[in-house]
Design an enzyme around this catalytic site. Sequence first.
Site, PDB file in Angstrom:
ATOM      1  N   SER A  27      62.056  -6.030  45.999  1.00  0.00           N
ATOM      2  CA  SER A  27      62.871  -5.683  47.051  1.00  0.00           C
ATOM      3  C   SER A  27      63.946  -4.408  46.796  1.00  0.00           C
ATOM      4  O   SER A  27      65.025  -4.465  46.429  1.00  0.00           O
ATOM      5  CB  SER A  27      63.816  -6.910  47.314  1.00  0.00           C
ATOM      6  OG  SER A  27      64.046  -7.548  45.995  1.00  0.00           O
ATOM      7  N   GLY A  73      64.553  -6.434  40.972  1.00  0.00           N
ATOM      8  CA  GLY A  73      64.657  -5.692  40.029  1.00  0.00           C
ATOM      9  C   GLY A  73      63.305  -4.896  39.850  1.00  0.00           C
ATOM     10  O   GLY A  73      62.414  -5.044  40.639  1.00  0.00           O
ATOM     11  N   LEU A  74      63.155  -3.984  38.928  1.00  0.00           N
ATOM     12  CA  LEU A  74      61.925  -3.088  38.698  1.00  0.00           C
ATOM     13  C   LEU A  74      60.691  -4.001  38.389  1.00  0.00           C
ATOM     14  O   LEU A  74      60.712  -5.162  37.988  1.00  0.00           O
ATOM     15  CB  LEU A  74      62.048  -2.188  37.727  1.00  0.00           C
ATOM     16  CG  LEU A  74      63.248  -1.079  37.913  1.00  0.00           C
ATOM     17  CD1 LEU A  74      63.330  -0.342  36.520  1.00  0.00           C
ATOM     18  CD2 LEU A  74      62.707  -0.040  38.913  1.00  0.00           C
ATOM     19  N   SER A  75      59.567  -3.553  38.647  1.00  0.00           N
ATOM     20  CA  SER A  75      58.304  -4.194  38.247  1.00  0.00           C
ATOM     21  C   SER A  75      58.416  -4.463  36.618  1.00  0.00           C
ATOM     22  O   SER A  75      58.532  -3.185  35.821  1.00  0.00           O
ATOM     23  CB  SER A  75      57.066  -3.198  38.767  1.00  0.00           C
ATOM     24  OG  SER A  75      55.978  -3.963  38.219  1.00  0.00           O
ATOM     25  N   GLY A  76      57.971  -5.462  36.538  1.00  0.00           N
ATOM     26  CA  GLY A  76      57.879  -5.834  34.961  1.00  0.00           C
ATOM     27  C   GLY A  76      59.493  -6.211  34.339  1.00  0.00           C
ATOM     28  O   GLY A  76      59.602  -6.373  33.212  1.00  0.00           O
ATOM     29  N   ALA A  77      60.315  -6.247  35.162  1.00  0.00           N
ATOM     30  CA  ALA A  77      61.857  -6.522  34.828  1.00  0.00           C
ATOM     31  C   ALA A  77      61.861  -7.790  34.348  1.00  0.00           C
ATOM     32  O   ALA A  77      62.622  -8.061  33.527  1.00  0.00           O
ATOM     33  CB  ALA A  77      62.638  -6.070  35.712  1.00  0.00           C
ATOM     34  N   GLY A  78      61.275  -8.839  34.834  1.00  0.00           N
ATOM     35  CA  GLY A  78      61.244 -10.330  34.497  1.00  0.00           C
ATOM     36  C   GLY A  78      61.395 -11.216  35.557  1.00  0.00           C
ATOM     37  O   GLY A  78      61.812 -12.229  35.564  1.00  0.00           O
ATOM     38  N   LYS A  79      61.075 -10.612  36.833  1.00  0.00           N
ATOM     39  CA  LYS A  79      61.727 -11.695  37.934  1.00  0.00           C
ATOM     40  C   LYS A  79      60.801 -12.742  38.112  1.00  0.00           C
ATOM     41  O   LYS A  79      61.302 -13.990  38.019  1.00  0.00           O
ATOM     42  CB  LYS A  79      61.317 -10.604  39.397  1.00  0.00           C
ATOM     43  CG  LYS A  79      62.193  -9.491  39.321  1.00  0.00           C
ATOM     44  CD  LYS A  79      62.060  -8.852  40.758  1.00  0.00           C
ATOM     45  CE  LYS A  79      60.527  -8.082  40.702  1.00  0.00           C
ATOM     46  NZ  LYS A  79      60.266  -7.295  39.799  1.00  0.00           N
ATOM     47  N   SER A  80      59.536 -12.509  38.018  1.00  0.00           N
ATOM     48  CA  SER A  80      58.364 -13.708  38.000  1.00  0.00           C
ATOM     49  C   SER A  80      58.730 -14.842  36.915  1.00  0.00           C
ATOM     50  O   SER A  80      58.852 -15.935  37.094  1.00  0.00           O
ATOM     51  CB  SER A  80      57.246 -13.597  38.126  1.00  0.00           C
ATOM     52  OG  SER A  80      56.931 -12.715  39.206  1.00  0.00           O
TER      53      SER A  80
HETATM   54  P1  ADP Z   1      58.236  -8.885  37.292  1.00  0.00           P
HETATM   55  O1  ADP Z   1      57.969 -10.174  37.904  1.00  0.00           O
HETATM   56  O2  ADP Z   1      59.768  -8.545  37.278  1.00  0.00           O
HETATM   57  O3  ADP Z   1      57.296  -7.501  37.571  1.00  0.00           O
HETATM   58  P2  ADP Z   1      56.969  -9.943  35.160  1.00  0.00           P
HETATM   59  O4  ADP Z   1      57.948 -11.403  35.139  1.00  0.00           O
HETATM   60  O5  ADP Z   1      55.956 -10.223  35.547  1.00  0.00           O
HETATM   61  O6  ADP Z   1      58.131  -8.886  35.718  1.00  0.00           O
HETATM   62  O7  ADP Z   1      56.869  -9.355  33.521  1.00  0.00           O
HETATM   63  C1  ADP Z   1      58.013  -9.382  32.848  1.00  0.00           C
HETATM   64  C2  ADP Z   1      57.642  -9.289  31.303  1.00  0.00           C
HETATM   65  O8  ADP Z   1      58.679  -9.220  30.412  1.00  0.00           O
HETATM   66  C3  ADP Z   1      56.908 -10.737  30.791  1.00  0.00           C
HETATM   67  O9  ADP Z   1      55.869 -10.181  29.939  1.00  0.00           O
HETATM   68  C4  ADP Z   1      58.275 -11.250  30.064  1.00  0.00           C
HETATM   69  O10 ADP Z   1      57.522 -12.221  29.027  1.00  0.00           O
HETATM   70  C5  ADP Z   1      58.848 -10.424  29.380  1.00  0.00           C
HETATM   71  N1  ADP Z   1      60.051 -10.603  29.093  1.00  0.00           N
HETATM   72  C6  ADP Z   1      61.108 -10.499  28.135  1.00  0.00           C
HETATM   73  N2  ADP Z   1      61.977 -10.738  28.112  1.00  0.00           N
HETATM   74  C7  ADP Z   1      62.342 -11.289  29.371  1.00  0.00           C
HETATM   75  C8  ADP Z   1      63.471 -12.092  30.076  1.00  0.00           C
HETATM   76  N3  ADP Z   1      64.624 -12.223  29.483  1.00  0.00           N
HETATM   77  N4  ADP Z   1      63.087 -12.416  31.304  1.00  0.00           N
HETATM   78  C9  ADP Z   1      62.093 -12.200  31.878  1.00  0.00           C
HETATM   79  N5  ADP Z   1      60.816 -11.840  31.233  1.00  0.00           N
HETATM   80  C10 ADP Z   1      61.330 -11.109  29.821  1.00  0.00           C
END
Ligand code: ADP
Length: 218
Positions: free
Chosen positions: A113, A39-46
């Site tokens: 990815s 998913g996109l950066s900031g989507a919530g993968k980590s």
């Molecule tokens: P990524 O790894 O995709 O770049 P991050 O996990 O670093 O994204 O950041 C995602 C942000 O979105 C975090 O601040 C997290 O708390 C917030 N968030 C809100 N809802 C969700 C959700 N359902 N799943 C994952 N992250 C979420």
Amino acid sequence: MSASGTKKSSNVVWHQATVTRKRREDQNGHRSAILWFTGLSGAGKSTLAHAVEEQLHTSGVRTFVFDGDNVRHGLCSDLGFSDTDRVENIRRIGEMSKLIIETGVVAMTAFISPFRADRDKVRALVNEGDFIEVYCHASVDQCEERDVKGLYAKARAGEIKHFTGISSPYEAPEAPELIVETGSQPVEACVDQVLAYLEEHGVIVTAKQYALHAAKGR
Ligand code: ADP
């Protein structure tokens, strides 16, 4: 293997282990698999991968999370964000995940990815059922509003080149095993969805069954 996928050494013979993946899985009381969060950066993968890991670990499931940023500090520190480097980055993570599932562990990877073909190459490396593609769905707007690491602002200002969703494409999965609405649902709901999938597909057993397995092994 080199970046192009060709083997440079010819006198290399695969050593067959007597302790097999199956024996490790039996000992663990669960199957191994790759949970590939994309998913996109900031989507919530980590966030989601670590939250799923927390639940699994607490239930006695052996896990490991490979995080995009962490891998780029070591194994892939020689790679940037050009298309060629992104392809090589995912190839290495794929090969590493393939080795990890031989250890009987549930491997979770949290990488943007962005290219479908690269994710499909990883899928093709392993047996059917071993690769579980989890599409963390959040729009560019939602991710940009969060801008957890301030990267979208930098990308908009032209300070980061090749930024996925802004100046580099993201190819959404066409038939992922799971779509989680990380842009609109709470983390807990997304975790439950992933755990339910793992139970339904026999990767993990329910907590009750696991306790029975553990008791038998005592
Ligand atoms: P990524 O790894 O995709 O770049 P991050 O996990 O670093 O994204 O950041 C995602 C942000 O979105 C975090 O601040 C997290 O708390 C917030 N968030 C809100 N809802 C969700 C959700 N359902 N799943 C994952 N992250 C979420």
